[in-house]
Design a protein around this motif. Sequence first.
Motif, PDB file in Angstrom:
ATOM      1  N   ALA A 150      90.255   1.714  74.082  1.00  0.00           N
ATOM      2  CA  ALA A 150      89.122   1.507  73.165  1.00  0.00           C
ATOM      3  C   ALA A 150      87.981   0.798  73.876  1.00  0.00           C
TER       4      ALA A 150
ATOM      5  N   THR B 122      86.024  -1.195  70.890  1.00  0.00           N
ATOM      6  CA  THR B 122      85.231  -0.002  71.210  1.00  0.00           C
ATOM      7  C   THR B 122      83.746  -0.348  71.329  1.00  0.00           C
TER       8      THR B 122
ATOM      9  N   THR C  84      89.233   9.299  76.878  1.00  0.00           N
ATOM     10  CA  THR C  84      89.465   8.515  75.665  1.00  0.00           C
ATOM     11  C   THR C  84      90.325   9.288  74.669  1.00  0.00           C
TER      12      THR C  84
END
Length: 423
Positions: A127, A76, A110
């Motif tokens: 991510a 991420t 997301t």
Amino acid sequence: MTEADRHSPDALAVAAAQGWFARSVLPPGVDTSAAVLLVGRALRGFCDGYVAVLLPAYLLGLGFSKLTVGLISSATLIGSALATILVGFLGSRFAQRRLLILAAVLMAATGVGFAGLSTLWPLLVVAFVGTLNPSSGDVSVFLPLEQARLAGLAAADTRTALFARYSLTGAFSAAVGALAAALPGWLTAHLGLPYLTSIRSMFAVYAVVGIALWALYARLPDLNAQAGPAATPLGPSRQIVIRLALLFSVDAFAGGLVVNALLSLWLMQRFGLSPSAAGQFFFWAGLLTTASQLVAVPVARKIGLLNTMVFTHIPSSLCLIAAAFAPSLTATLALLFVRSALSQMDVPTRTAYVMAVVTPPERTAAASLTSVPRSLASAIGPALAGAMLAAGWTGAPLVACGALKIVYDLAILLGFRQVKPLN
């Protein structure tokens, strides 16, 4: 937005609400459009608050290891860093409003991805390209766009106060969001939903907030069409920004070792805290962080931006190191609470300092390129910390984080004490 749209009943109602909110929370003399960005920061902070607590529980519930929790957290941050770099180089070519809308759409996607996927590689991809934030601060692509806009909406004497409100909004909303980490347990206990299904519903909420942000940012005027100098790549301030970015990379790498998702995992593994109890800890810690954002403003006026950054940061790092060796949960939480009351006082002052030592046209690029270390350098930390936890070195991430942050504080004090703000 067309002229007719600006005078529609809905637009006028939004403008009236924006004006009331602005008068209530913004420093005097700040453009009221800053209120939209504060609301957006609050919505994102709320989601970040519960995601940081629930992410490790969700991944462990899917059968993944502690190392995998660290890898996904790293993915991420790497993705956010690359997106932030892209904004730094291309932000001057596109309207900021359009980029903010695109980021909001990405946030919605997301949430949908994490709510619907269960296998490792698809989750890693989401991510990487998405907006998930496992840390205590904002490391998303939203950040440089909003910072550059806010810097242009305030004069030099009110800029620190505006950034303090921006940081305060994020910290408080993240604290409230941490409490929301208890909702999956409540849904399981009262509605009989499987726990993983309950957590998936929180990622669905994340997607809905992304849609809400899209609607919110669509109400903004074309940000690059505002009066004032156009955003440009770095020029005369290049050397200062590069030096700051290198130092911020040390701080960011250290912070990546103890992002909220991994601190939550550490508390769960060492003391057996439930996600609900961990959420309560992060709520109170977040309230302390929120209060510290307000204190940072008068402290900075008295001792200066740079001194505020350094002399509040070092004690917080010492508390983190001590927490690694604390013999009980009570002592550990007490030390972490003291850390929370001090560790984020540098956030509004650091942002204001960066905006003050570069020329106005360079602010978008400077905000982007000094924000990159908060995600790119810190991206290595979660994977490394996950490996340490998996190997049984439970206190190592906290000690390493605290020690590196102290090195960073001393280096930035020595390297920039002679650099004076331009504006």
